[in-house]
Design a protein around this motif. Structure first.
Motif, PDB file in Angstrom:
ATOM      1  N   ILE A 153      -1.293 -10.102   4.121  1.00 44.25           N
ATOM      2  CA  ILE A 153      -0.043 -10.858   4.148  1.00 44.25           C
ATOM      3  C   ILE A 153       0.281 -11.266   2.712  1.00 44.25           C
ATOM      4  O   ILE A 153      -0.610 -11.729   1.986  1.00 44.25           O
ATOM      5  CB  ILE A 153      -0.197 -12.144   5.006  1.00 44.25           C
ATOM      6  N   LYS A 154       1.546 -11.123   2.314  1.00 48.53           N
ATOM      7  CA  LYS A 154       1.937 -11.465   0.938  1.00 48.53           C
ATOM      8  C   LYS A 154       1.925 -12.974   0.737  1.00 48.53           C
ATOM      9  O   LYS A 154       2.837 -13.673   1.181  1.00 48.53           O
ATOM     10  CB  LYS A 154       3.353 -10.954   0.651  1.00 48.53           C
ATOM     11  N   THR A 155       0.875 -13.494   0.113  1.00 45.07           N
ATOM     12  CA  THR A 155       0.799 -14.922  -0.205  1.00 45.07           C
ATOM     13  C   THR A 155       0.039 -15.068  -1.528  1.00 45.07           C
ATOM     14  O   THR A 155      -0.535 -14.088  -2.031  1.00 45.07           O
ATOM     15  CB  THR A 155       0.033 -15.722   0.885  1.00 45.07           C
ATOM     16  N   PRO A 156      -0.045 -16.293  -2.055  1.00 39.12           N
ATOM     17  CA  PRO A 156      -0.748 -16.467  -3.334  1.00 39.12           C
ATOM     18  C   PRO A 156      -2.228 -16.064  -3.280  1.00 39.12           C
ATOM     19  O   PRO A 156      -2.800 -15.661  -4.293  1.00 39.12           O
ATOM     20  CB  PRO A 156      -0.624 -17.978  -3.597  1.00 39.12           C
ATOM     21  N   ILE A 157      -2.871 -16.123  -2.108  1.00 38.64           N
ATOM     22  CA  ILE A 157      -4.319 -15.924  -2.045  1.00 38.64           C
ATOM     23  C   ILE A 157      -4.713 -14.501  -2.452  1.00 38.64           C
ATOM     24  O   ILE A 157      -5.800 -14.265  -2.958  1.00 38.64           O
ATOM     25  CB  ILE A 157      -4.871 -16.266  -0.627  1.00 38.64           C
ATOM     26  N   ASN A 158      -3.787 -13.526  -2.228  1.00 35.68           N
ATOM     27  CA  ASN A 158      -4.152 -12.124  -2.481  1.00 35.68           C
ATOM     28  C   ASN A 158      -3.137 -11.432  -3.386  1.00 35.68           C
ATOM     29  O   ASN A 158      -2.936 -10.225  -3.289  1.00 35.68           O
ATOM     30  CB  ASN A 158      -4.276 -11.368  -1.148  1.00 35.68           C
ATOM     31  N   ARG A 159      -2.506 -12.217  -4.252  1.00 36.55           N
ATOM     32  CA  ARG A 159      -1.429 -11.682  -5.120  1.00 36.55           C
ATOM     33  C   ARG A 159      -1.816 -10.372  -5.822  1.00 36.55           C
ATOM     34  O   ARG A 159      -1.038  -9.410  -5.803  1.00 36.55           O
ATOM     35  CB  ARG A 159      -1.025 -12.752  -6.150  1.00 36.55           C
ATOM     36  N   PRO A 160      -3.025 -10.262  -6.419  1.00 40.70           N
ATOM     37  CA  PRO A 160      -3.354  -9.022  -7.126  1.00 40.70           C
ATOM     38  C   PRO A 160      -3.326  -7.793  -6.208  1.00 40.70           C
ATOM     39  O   PRO A 160      -3.128  -6.673  -6.673  1.00 40.70           O
ATOM     40  CB  PRO A 160      -4.780  -9.263  -7.643  1.00 40.70           C
ATOM     41  N   ALA A 161      -3.478  -7.990  -4.898  1.00 36.93           N
ATOM     42  CA  ALA A 161      -3.534  -6.853  -3.974  1.00 36.93           C
ATOM     43  C   ALA A 161      -2.151  -6.276  -3.661  1.00 36.93           C
ATOM     44  O   ALA A 161      -2.053  -5.189  -3.107  1.00 36.93           O
ATOM     45  CB  ALA A 161      -4.223  -7.265  -2.676  1.00 36.93           C
ATOM     46  N   TRP A 162      -1.051  -7.004  -4.004  1.00 35.57           N
ATOM     47  CA  TRP A 162       0.286  -6.487  -3.650  1.00 35.57           C
ATOM     48  C   TRP A 162       1.325  -6.623  -4.754  1.00 35.57           C
ATOM     49  O   TRP A 162       2.426  -6.100  -4.646  1.00 35.57           O
ATOM     50  CB  TRP A 162       0.813  -7.164  -2.379  1.00 35.57           C
ATOM     51  N   GLU A 163       0.975  -7.276  -5.891  1.00 34.32           N
ATOM     52  CA  GLU A 163       2.066  -7.616  -6.825  1.00 34.32           C
ATOM     53  C   GLU A 163       2.530  -6.452  -7.697  1.00 34.32           C
ATOM     54  O   GLU A 163       3.631  -6.491  -8.228  1.00 34.32           O
ATOM     55  CB  GLU A 163       1.732  -8.852  -7.662  1.00 34.32           C
ATOM     56  N   THR A 164       1.743  -5.390  -7.834  1.00 41.63           N
ATOM     57  CA  THR A 164       2.250  -4.219  -8.554  1.00 41.63           C
ATOM     58  C   THR A 164       2.445  -3.079  -7.540  1.00 41.63           C
ATOM     59  O   THR A 164       1.753  -3.046  -6.513  1.00 41.63           O
ATOM     60  CB  THR A 164       1.259  -3.742  -9.636  1.00 41.63           C
ATOM     61  N   PRO A 165       3.348  -2.147  -7.834  1.00 47.36           N
ATOM     62  CA  PRO A 165       3.578  -1.022  -6.905  1.00 47.36           C
ATOM     63  C   PRO A 165       2.283  -0.241  -6.654  1.00 47.36           C
ATOM     64  O   PRO A 165       2.035   0.199  -5.533  1.00 47.36           O
ATOM     65  CB  PRO A 165       4.609  -0.161  -7.642  1.00 47.36           C
ATOM     66  N   GLU A 166       1.447  -0.092  -7.693  1.00 46.68           N
ATOM     67  CA  GLU A 166       0.195   0.667  -7.531  1.00 46.68           C
ATOM     68  C   GLU A 166      -0.726  -0.068  -6.552  1.00 46.68           C
ATOM     69  O   GLU A 166      -1.316   0.532  -5.652  1.00 46.68           O
ATOM     70  CB  GLU A 166      -0.542   0.824  -8.878  1.00 46.68           C
ATOM     71  N   ALA A 167      -0.847  -1.382  -6.743  1.00 45.51           N
ATOM     72  CA  ALA A 167      -1.723  -2.172  -5.871  1.00 45.51           C
ATOM     73  C   ALA A 167      -1.210  -2.126  -4.432  1.00 45.51           C
ATOM     74  O   ALA A 167      -1.983  -1.944  -3.482  1.00 45.51           O
ATOM     75  CB  ALA A 167      -1.791  -3.614  -6.366  1.00 45.51           C
TER      76      ALA A 167
END
Ligand code: NAD
Length: 257
Positions: free
Chosen positions: A188-202
Protein backbone atom coordinates in the motif's frame (compact mmCIF):
# COMPACT_ATOMS: atom_id res chain seq x y z
CA UNK A 1 -10.29 4.50 18.30
CA UNK A 2 -7.67 4.16 15.57
CA UNK A 3 -4.03 3.87 16.62
CA UNK A 4 -1.26 5.37 14.49
CA UNK A 5 -3.86 7.49 12.72
CA UNK A 6 -1.76 10.55 11.88
CA UNK A 7 -0.64 9.12 8.52
CA UNK A 8 -1.09 6.41 5.91
CA UNK A 9 -3.54 3.58 6.48
CA UNK A 10 -4.57 4.69 9.99
CA UNK A 11 -5.44 8.20 8.76
CA UNK A 12 -7.53 6.74 5.92
CA UNK A 13 -9.36 4.38 8.30
CA UNK A 14 -10.06 7.25 10.72
CA UNK A 15 -11.47 9.41 7.89
CA UNK A 16 -13.60 6.58 6.52
CA UNK A 17 -14.98 5.67 9.97
CA UNK A 18 -15.81 9.36 10.46
CA UNK A 19 -17.70 9.40 7.15
CA UNK A 20 -19.56 6.27 8.26
CA UNK A 21 -20.79 8.12 11.35
CA UNK A 22 -18.37 7.06 14.07
CA UNK A 23 -16.90 9.49 16.60
CA UNK A 24 -13.19 8.97 16.00
CA UNK A 25 -10.32 9.00 18.50
CA UNK A 26 -7.25 9.70 16.36
CA UNK A 27 -4.21 8.29 18.15
CA UNK A 28 -0.76 9.57 17.28
CA UNK A 29 2.67 9.40 18.86
CA UNK A 30 5.05 11.62 16.92
CA UNK A 31 3.12 13.72 14.39
CA UNK A 32 0.62 16.09 16.02
CA UNK A 33 0.22 18.05 12.76
CA UNK A 34 -0.83 14.87 10.88
CA UNK A 35 -3.33 14.01 13.61
CA UNK A 36 -4.87 17.49 13.68
CA UNK A 37 -5.16 17.44 9.88
CA UNK A 38 -7.13 14.15 10.10
CA UNK A 39 -9.32 15.60 12.88
CA UNK A 40 -9.99 18.71 10.77
CA UNK A 41 -10.92 16.63 7.72
CA UNK A 42 -13.36 14.49 9.71
CA UNK A 43 -14.88 17.57 11.33
CA UNK A 44 -15.17 19.33 7.96
CA UNK A 45 -17.10 16.37 6.57
CA UNK A 46 -19.62 16.61 9.41
CA UNK A 47 -18.13 14.03 11.79
CA UNK A 48 -16.65 14.21 15.28
CA UNK A 49 -12.99 13.47 16.01
CA UNK A 50 -10.33 14.25 18.58
CA UNK A 51 -6.59 13.56 18.62
CA UNK A 52 -5.01 11.64 21.51
CA UNK A 53 -1.26 11.36 21.97
CA UNK A 54 0.08 8.04 23.25
CA UNK A 55 2.96 5.72 22.49
CA UNK A 56 1.05 2.43 22.21
CA UNK A 57 4.00 0.50 23.65
CA UNK A 58 3.70 2.35 26.99
CA UNK A 59 1.01 0.92 29.30
CA UNK A 60 0.48 4.14 31.28
CA UNK A 61 0.07 6.22 28.10
CA UNK A 62 -2.36 3.67 26.65
CA UNK A 63 -4.46 3.67 29.83
CA UNK A 64 -4.51 7.47 29.96
CA UNK A 65 -5.54 7.67 26.29
CA UNK A 66 -8.47 5.26 26.71
CA UNK A 67 -9.65 7.18 29.78
CA UNK A 68 -9.41 10.52 27.98
CA UNK A 69 -11.26 9.12 24.92
CA UNK A 70 -14.02 7.73 27.13
CA UNK A 71 -14.35 11.08 28.91
CA UNK A 72 -14.62 12.82 25.53
CA UNK A 73 -16.98 10.45 23.72
CA UNK A 74 -18.68 8.61 26.60
CA UNK A 75 -17.93 5.09 25.39
CA UNK A 76 -15.94 2.91 22.98
CA UNK A 77 -17.29 0.54 20.31
CA UNK A 78 -14.45 -0.11 17.86
CA UNK A 79 -10.67 -0.39 18.21
CA UNK A 80 -8.46 -0.46 15.12
CA UNK A 81 -4.96 -1.52 16.17
CA UNK A 82 -3.04 0.00 13.27
CA UNK A 83 0.16 1.54 14.71
CA UNK A 84 3.24 -0.16 13.32
CA UNK A 85 6.87 0.43 12.37
CA UNK A 86 9.71 -1.17 10.46
CA UNK A 87 13.36 -1.14 11.57
CA UNK A 88 14.93 -3.18 8.79
CA UNK A 89 18.34 -4.86 8.88
CA UNK A 90 19.92 -8.09 7.68
CA UNK A 91 19.46 -10.71 10.37
CA UNK A 92 23.20 -10.99 11.03
CA UNK A 93 23.36 -7.25 11.74
CA UNK A 94 20.03 -6.61 13.43
CA UNK A 95 20.47 -4.98 16.83
CA UNK A 96 18.49 -5.92 19.90
CA UNK A 97 17.14 -2.36 19.91
CA UNK A 98 15.77 -2.82 16.35
CA UNK A 99 14.23 -6.17 17.31
CA UNK A 100 12.73 -4.90 20.58
CA UNK A 101 11.28 -1.65 19.22
CA UNK A 102 9.36 -3.37 16.42
CA UNK A 103 8.00 -6.05 18.76
CA UNK A 104 7.13 -3.42 21.41
CA UNK A 105 5.08 -1.29 19.03
CA UNK A 106 3.62 -3.82 16.55
CA UNK A 107 2.84 -6.64 18.98
CA UNK A 108 2.95 -5.44 22.60
CA UNK A 109 1.26 -2.16 21.63
CA UNK A 110 -1.54 -4.10 19.94
CA UNK A 111 -1.87 -6.34 23.02
CA UNK A 112 -2.07 -3.37 25.40
CA UNK A 113 -4.70 -1.52 23.35
CA UNK A 114 -6.76 -4.67 22.71
CA UNK A 115 -6.78 -5.51 26.41
CA UNK A 116 -7.77 -1.98 27.40
CA UNK A 117 -10.59 -1.94 24.81
CA UNK A 118 -11.82 -5.44 25.68
CA UNK A 119 -12.02 -4.56 29.39
CA UNK A 120 -14.15 -1.53 28.50
CA UNK A 121 -16.40 -3.60 26.19
CA UNK A 122 -16.95 -6.25 28.89
CA UNK A 123 -17.65 -3.67 31.59
CA UNK A 124 -20.24 -1.86 29.45
CA UNK A 125 -21.82 -4.82 27.63
CA UNK A 126 -23.98 -4.68 24.51
CA UNK A 127 -25.75 -1.50 23.41
CA UNK A 128 -28.42 -3.04 21.12
CA UNK A 129 -29.19 0.31 19.46
CA UNK A 130 -25.62 0.37 18.08
CA UNK A 131 -24.51 -3.24 17.63
CA UNK A 132 -25.32 -6.86 18.39
CA UNK A 133 -21.91 -7.24 20.05
CA UNK A 134 -20.23 -5.45 22.95
CA UNK A 135 -17.32 -4.29 20.79
CA UNK A 136 -15.09 -4.92 17.82
CA UNK A 137 -11.33 -5.15 17.54
CA UNK A 138 -9.53 -5.01 14.20
CA UNK A 139 -5.79 -5.57 13.92
CA UNK A 140 -3.93 -4.14 10.94
CA UNK A 141 -1.53 -6.98 10.32
CA UNK A 142 0.29 -7.58 7.01
CA UNK A 143 0.75 -10.17 4.29
CA UNK A 144 3.92 -10.83 6.32
CA UNK A 145 1.84 -12.59 8.93
CA UNK A 146 2.21 -15.51 6.47
CA UNK A 147 4.93 -14.49 3.95
CA UNK A 148 8.46 -14.80 5.37
CA UNK A 149 10.52 -11.63 4.77
CA UNK A 150 14.32 -11.78 4.74
CA UNK A 151 15.89 -8.58 6.01
CA UNK A 152 12.77 -7.79 8.02
CA UNK A 153 12.65 -10.63 10.54
CA UNK A 154 11.55 -8.36 13.40
CA UNK A 155 8.61 -7.07 11.34
CA UNK A 156 7.56 -10.50 10.04
CA UNK A 157 7.83 -11.99 13.54
CA UNK A 158 5.65 -9.18 14.93
CA UNK A 159 2.98 -9.70 12.27
CA UNK A 160 3.10 -13.51 12.59
CA UNK A 161 2.65 -12.96 16.33
CA UNK A 162 -0.31 -10.68 15.65
CA UNK A 163 -2.02 -13.46 13.73
CA UNK A 164 -2.12 -15.81 16.70
CA UNK A 165 -2.74 -12.96 19.14
CA UNK A 166 -5.82 -12.07 17.09
CA UNK A 167 -7.05 -15.67 16.75
CA UNK A 168 -6.45 -16.52 20.43
CA UNK A 169 -8.20 -13.36 21.58
CA UNK A 170 -11.06 -14.13 19.18
CA UNK A 171 -11.42 -17.59 20.71
CA UNK A 172 -11.40 -16.15 24.23
CA UNK A 173 -13.59 -13.10 23.68
CA UNK A 174 -16.17 -14.50 21.26
CA UNK A 175 -18.33 -15.80 24.14
CA UNK A 176 -18.13 -12.33 25.69
CA UNK A 177 -19.62 -11.00 22.44
CA UNK A 178 -16.53 -9.16 21.25
CA UNK A 179 -15.77 -9.55 17.57
CA UNK A 180 -12.05 -9.76 16.71
CA UNK A 181 -10.46 -9.85 13.23
CA UNK A 182 -7.44 -8.68 11.24
CA UNK A 183 -6.85 -6.99 7.93
CA UNK A 184 -3.64 -7.96 6.16
CA UNK A 185 -2.64 -5.27 3.66
CA UNK A 186 -0.34 -6.08 0.76
CA UNK A 187 1.72 -3.28 -0.80
CA UNK A 188 0.00 0.00 0.00
CA UNK A 189 1.40 3.44 -0.91
CA UNK A 190 2.21 5.02 2.47
CA UNK A 191 5.27 6.53 4.19
CA UNK A 192 6.28 3.17 5.73
CA UNK A 193 7.35 1.68 2.36
CA UNK A 194 8.10 4.78 0.26
CA UNK A 195 11.34 3.36 -1.26
CA UNK A 196 9.34 0.38 -2.61
CA UNK A 197 7.07 2.55 -4.85
CA UNK A 198 8.44 6.09 -5.20
CA UNK A 199 10.46 5.54 -8.40
CA UNK A 200 9.08 3.93 -11.59
CA UNK A 201 11.79 1.23 -11.35
CA UNK A 202 10.88 0.39 -7.75
CA UNK A 203 7.17 0.35 -8.54
CA UNK A 204 7.68 -1.95 -11.57
CA UNK A 205 9.65 -4.38 -9.39
CA UNK A 206 6.95 -4.25 -6.70
CA UNK A 207 4.22 -4.96 -9.26
CA UNK A 208 5.94 -8.25 -10.03
CA UNK A 209 4.61 -9.35 -6.63
CA UNK A 210 1.04 -8.15 -7.21
CA UNK A 211 -1.20 -10.21 -9.55
CA UNK A 212 -3.71 -7.37 -10.08
CA UNK A 213 -0.83 -5.10 -11.20
CA UNK A 214 -1.73 -2.15 -9.00
CA UNK A 215 -0.10 -0.84 -5.85
CA UNK A 216 -2.79 -0.46 -3.22
CA UNK A 217 -4.02 2.80 -1.72
CA UNK A 218 -4.74 3.43 1.97
CA UNK A 219 -8.36 3.84 0.94
CA UNK A 220 -8.49 0.16 -0.13
CA UNK A 221 -7.76 -0.82 3.46
CA UNK A 222 -10.04 1.83 4.97
CA UNK A 223 -13.08 0.57 3.05
CA UNK A 224 -12.40 -2.98 4.24
CA UNK A 225 -12.02 -1.78 7.84
CA UNK A 226 -15.36 0.03 7.80
CA UNK A 227 -17.08 -3.07 6.44
CA UNK A 228 -15.37 -5.32 9.01
CA UNK A 229 -16.43 -2.97 11.81
CA UNK A 230 -20.01 -2.80 10.54
CA UNK A 231 -23.01 -4.96 11.34
CA UNK A 232 -22.80 -6.31 7.78
CA UNK A 233 -19.82 -8.33 9.03
CA UNK A 234 -21.50 -9.43 12.26
CA UNK A 235 -20.78 -13.16 11.67
CA UNK A 236 -17.14 -12.59 10.68
CA UNK A 237 -14.92 -13.50 13.62
CA UNK A 238 -11.33 -14.64 14.07
CA UNK A 239 -10.25 -14.24 10.47
CA UNK A 240 -7.61 -12.30 8.59
CA UNK A 241 -9.01 -10.48 5.58
CA UNK A 242 -6.19 -10.20 3.03
CA UNK A 243 -6.48 -6.95 1.06
CA UNK A 244 -3.42 -7.44 -1.08
CA UNK A 245 -4.27 -7.58 -4.78
CA UNK A 246 -3.37 -11.27 -4.66
CA UNK A 247 0.12 -10.88 -3.19
CA UNK A 248 -0.39 -14.02 -1.09
CA UNK A 249 -1.11 -16.12 -4.22
CA UNK A 250 2.60 -16.98 -4.79
CA UNK A 251 2.67 -14.90 -8.04
CA UNK A 252 6.03 -16.38 -9.09
CA UNK A 253 4.21 -19.69 -9.67
CA UNK A 254 1.96 -18.06 -12.31
CA UNK A 255 4.68 -18.82 -14.86
CA UNK A 256 5.10 -22.48 -14.05
CA UNK A 257 7.00 -23.29 -10.93
P1 NAD B 1 2.72 4.78 8.38
O1 NAD B 1 4.15 4.86 8.73
O2 NAD B 1 2.11 5.92 7.65
O3 NAD B 1 1.82 4.50 9.64
C1 NAD B 1 2.26 3.96 10.86
C2 NAD B 1 1.69 4.81 11.96
O4 NAD B 1 2.02 4.26 13.24
C3 NAD B 1 2.27 6.23 11.92
O5 NAD B 1 1.21 7.16 11.99
C4 NAD B 1 3.13 6.28 13.17
O6 NAD B 1 3.23 7.59 13.73
C5 NAD B 1 2.38 5.32 14.09
N1 NAD B 1 3.20 4.86 15.19
C6 NAD B 1 4.48 4.41 15.14
N2 NAD B 1 4.92 4.12 16.37
C7 NAD B 1 3.88 4.37 17.22
C8 NAD B 1 3.72 4.27 18.61
N3 NAD B 1 4.70 3.83 19.40
N4 NAD B 1 2.53 4.62 19.15
C9 NAD B 1 1.51 5.08 18.36
N5 NAD B 1 1.62 5.21 17.02
C10 NAD B 1 2.80 4.86 16.47
O7 NAD B 1 2.57 3.45 7.52
P2 NAD B 1 1.25 2.61 7.16
O8 NAD B 1 1.59 1.86 5.95
O9 NAD B 1 0.05 3.46 7.17
O10 NAD B 1 1.21 1.55 8.37
C11 NAD B 1 0.02 1.29 9.12
C12 NAD B 1 -0.03 -0.18 9.47
O11 NAD B 1 -0.20 -0.93 8.26
C13 NAD B 1 1.23 -0.72 10.13
O12 NAD B 1 0.87 -1.61 11.17
C14 NAD B 1 1.91 -1.47 9.00
O13 NAD B 1 2.73 -2.52 9.48
C15 NAD B 1 0.71 -1.99 8.25
N6 NAD B 1 0.99 -2.39 6.88
C16 NAD B 1 1.33 -1.48 5.92
C17 NAD B 1 1.58 -1.92 4.63
C18 NAD B 1 1.95 -0.98 3.51
O14 NAD B 1 2.26 -1.47 2.42
N7 NAD B 1 1.93 0.32 3.69
C19 NAD B 1 1.49 -3.27 4.31
C20 NAD B 1 1.14 -4.17 5.32
C21 NAD B 1 0.88 -3.71 6.59
Amino acid sequence: MVTGASSGIGAAIARELGLAGANVSVNYSGHPEGASQVVQEITASGGRALAFKADVSQPSEVQAMFLAARDAFGTLDILVNNAGVQRDAPFLEMTLEQWNRVLEINLTGAFLCAQEAARKFVRRGICPERSCVAGKIIFVSSVHEVIPWAGHVNYAASKGGLMLLMKSIAQELGPLRIRVNSIAPGAIKTPINRPAWETPEAEAKLLGLVPVKRVGEAQDIAKAAVWLASEDASYVHGVTLFVDGGMTLYPAFALGG
